[in-house]
Design an enzyme around this catalytic site. Structure first.
Site, PDB file in Angstrom:
ATOM      1  N   PRO A   2       0.831  -1.214   0.000  1.00 23.31           N
ATOM      2  CA  PRO A   2       0.000   0.000   0.000  1.00 23.31           C
ATOM      3  C   PRO A   2       0.859   1.255   0.000  1.00 23.31           C
ATOM      4  CG  PRO A   2      -0.820  -1.586   1.598  1.00 23.31           C
ATOM      5  CD  PRO A   2       0.500  -2.113   1.115  1.00 23.31           C
ATOM      6  N   GLU A   3       0.466   2.210  -0.829  1.00 23.50           N
ATOM      7  CA  GLU A   3       1.163   3.486  -0.892  1.00 23.50           C
ATOM      8  C   GLU A   3       0.305   4.542  -0.198  1.00 23.50           C
ATOM      9  OE1 GLU A   3       2.638   4.323  -4.861  1.00 23.50           O
ATOM     10  OE2 GLU A   3       2.856   2.188  -5.300  1.00 23.50           O
ATOM     11  N   LYS A  58       3.520   6.175   4.876  1.00 23.34           N
ATOM     12  CA  LYS A  58       2.717   4.954   4.748  1.00 23.34           C
ATOM     13  C   LYS A  58       2.374   4.352   6.113  1.00 23.34           C
ATOM     14  CE  LYS A  58       5.222   4.010   0.449  1.00 23.34           C
ATOM     15  NZ  LYS A  58       6.103   3.065  -0.288  1.00 23.34           N
ATOM     16  N   HIS A 104      -5.941 -15.216   9.164  1.00 22.02           N
ATOM     17  CA  HIS A 104      -4.876 -14.219   9.228  1.00 22.02           C
ATOM     18  C   HIS A 104      -5.284 -12.959   9.989  1.00 22.02           C
ATOM     19  CE1 HIS A 104      -2.737 -16.802   6.479  1.00 22.02           C
ATOM     20  NE2 HIS A 104      -3.739 -16.743   5.621  1.00 22.02           N
ATOM     21  N   ARG A 123       0.734 -12.275   4.877  1.00 23.78           N
ATOM     22  CA  ARG A 123       2.182 -12.451   4.720  1.00 23.78           C
ATOM     23  C   ARG A 123       2.976 -11.994   5.947  1.00 23.78           C
ATOM     24  NH1 ARG A 123       3.935 -10.363  -1.150  1.00 23.78           N
ATOM     25  NH2 ARG A 123       5.833 -11.479  -0.510  1.00 23.78           N
ATOM     26  N   ARG A 166      21.927  15.427  -7.439  1.00 22.55           N
ATOM     27  CA  ARG A 166      21.741  13.993  -7.195  1.00 22.55           C
ATOM     28  C   ARG A 166      22.150  13.200  -8.431  1.00 22.55           C
ATOM     29  NH1 ARG A 166      18.433  12.443  -2.680  1.00 22.55           N
ATOM     30  NH2 ARG A 166      18.143  10.434  -3.694  1.00 22.55           N
ATOM     31  N   ARG A 283      12.624  -3.073  -9.707  1.00 17.74           N
ATOM     32  CA  ARG A 283      11.186  -2.790  -9.738  1.00 17.74           C
ATOM     33  C   ARG A 283      10.745  -2.443 -11.151  1.00 17.74           C
ATOM     34  NH1 ARG A 283       9.970   1.061  -4.477  1.00 17.74           N
ATOM     35  NH2 ARG A 283      10.996  -0.223  -2.908  1.00 17.74           N
TER      36      ARG A 283
END
Length: 293
Positions: A2-3, A58, A104, A123, A166, A283
Site C-alpha cells: 500500500p502506498e 505509509k 490471518h 504475509r 543527485r 522494480r
C-alpha cells in the site's frame, strides 16, 4: 505494498469509528508480525481512548490518551476492517459483518459500543508498535522521512533543492522516502507520465545550476499532487490485497494511464507511442518513451 493513497483511505475509513473510541480489550492472536509486538501490547491498549487517527507517509498513527502512539504499517498484504459500527451519515450496510474470524486476523481491538477493528495480514510483513508521544518524531521509522507530498512544505522550490546534484534517476529519487514521503511504484509511474518526464531522466535536471526549480519541477509537483488526490478519492488502487475498511475495493486501478499497461497505446493526446516496461533497481517501471523525455 500500500502506498500513500491506500493508507490515507484506510485512515479516513477508521476516523469516524476509532477516533474518540475506548478500546475495551485487545487481542494479540499472532505476536510475530514483521517485528514482535511490544511487550504487554494488549494490556497497554486496554482501556485507552483513541484521541486522534493520523498518518505519516505509509504509517497509520493512533494517539492514545495514555501518552503513547500506536504505529501501524500494513506491510505487503495487511488490511484493516471494521465490523459492528454504526456511523452517522453512512448507509446501514457500510461496514459489513464477516462471520467467523479469519486465519490471518492477527490483532483485534474491541471498542466500547460493540465495534471491532481487525488487522489481517496473510504475509505478516505488517507491524504494530507503541511509542511514547514525545519520542514519535525521533523514532527511526519516522525521523528521516521527507515532506508529505500533499502538504504545504512540498513544492517546486523544495523538490529542486532536494534533487540538485543527485546522481540518480528521477524515479529512484521520488521513491526515496527521505526526499518525499509515501510515494511508491504505482504513483511515481503515473505522476511521471502526467508530467511528461522520463523515469530515466537524471533527478538533478529538476534544478538549475543555482538550485532553483524549472518548468519540469513545477509540472512534476502538480502531477504528483493531482494523481494522489484522485487516487484517494477513488479509494486507492486494489491490485492484490488492498481493501477499504468496509471491505470494498478501491478503483483507481481502472484509471491507470501507464502502470501495468505494457504494450498498450499511450493515452496522451496525439502521442503515437506505446507503454513500455523496464526494470529499475529491481522494480517494474511503466512509461512512454515517446512523450516522456
Amino acid at each position: 505494498m500500500p502506498e500513500l493513497p491506500e493508507v490515507e483511505t484506510v485512515r479516513r475509513g477508521l476516523l469516524p469509528v476509532l477516533q474518540g473510541a475506548v478500546i475495551e480489550s485487545a487481542e494479540a492472536r499472532r505476536p510475530d508480525l514483521r517485528w514482535p509486538l511490544p511487550e504487554g501490547f494488549a494490556e497497554r491498549l486496554t482501556g485507552r481512548r483513541v484521541e486522534a487517527v493520523g498518518r505519516r507517509a505509509k504509517y497509520l498513527l493512533a494517539d492514545l490518551d495514555g501518552g503513547e502512539v500506536l504505529i501501524v504499517h500494513l506491510g505487503m498484504s495487511g488490511s484493516i476492517r471494521i465490523e459492528g459500527a454504526q456511523v452517522k451519515g453512512r448507509p446501514a450496510g457500510f461496514y459489513h459483518p464477516r462471520g467467523e474470524p479469519g486465519t490471518h486476523d492477527h490483532v483485534v481491538f474491541h471498542l466500547a459500543g460493540g465495534a471491532t477493528v481487525t488487522f489481517n495480514d496473510p504475509r505478516r510483513f505488517g507491524a504494530m508498535l507503541l511509542v511514547p508521544y514525545d519520542q514519535l518524531d525521533s523514532h527511526p521509522l519516522l525521523s528521516s522521512l521527507g515532506p508529505e507530498p500533499l502538504g504545504n512544505t512540498f513544492h517546486a522550490d523544495y523538490l529542486a533543492q532536494a534533487c540538485a546534484g543527485r546522481r540518480t534517476n528521477l524515479k529512484a529519487a521520488l521513491l526515496d522516502q527521505k526526499v518525499v514521503a509515501g510515494l511508491g511504484n504505482i504513483y511515481v509511474s503515473e505522476a511521471l507520465h502526467r508530467a511528461g518526464l522520463s523515469p530515466r531522466r537524471m533527478a538533478s535536471t529538476l534544478a538549475s545550476a543555482s538550485g532553483a526549480p524549472n518548468v519540469r519541477t513545477e509540472r512534476l509537483v502538480t502531477a504528483i499532487r493531482d494523481v494522489l488526490r484522485e487516487a484517494i478519492q477513488a479509494g486507492g488502487s486494489s491490485l492484490k490485497d488492498h481493501r477499504q475498511v468496509n471491505g470494498e475495493l478501491g478503483y483507481f486501478q481502472h484509471n491507470f494511464k501507464v502502470y501495468d499497461r505494457e504494450g498498450e497505446p499511450c493515452p496522451t493526446l496525439r502521442c503515437k507511442g506505446h507503454v513500455q516496461r523496464i526494470v529499475q533497481a529491481g522494480r517494474s517501471t511503466f512509461f512512454c518513451a515517446t512523450c516522456q523525455r
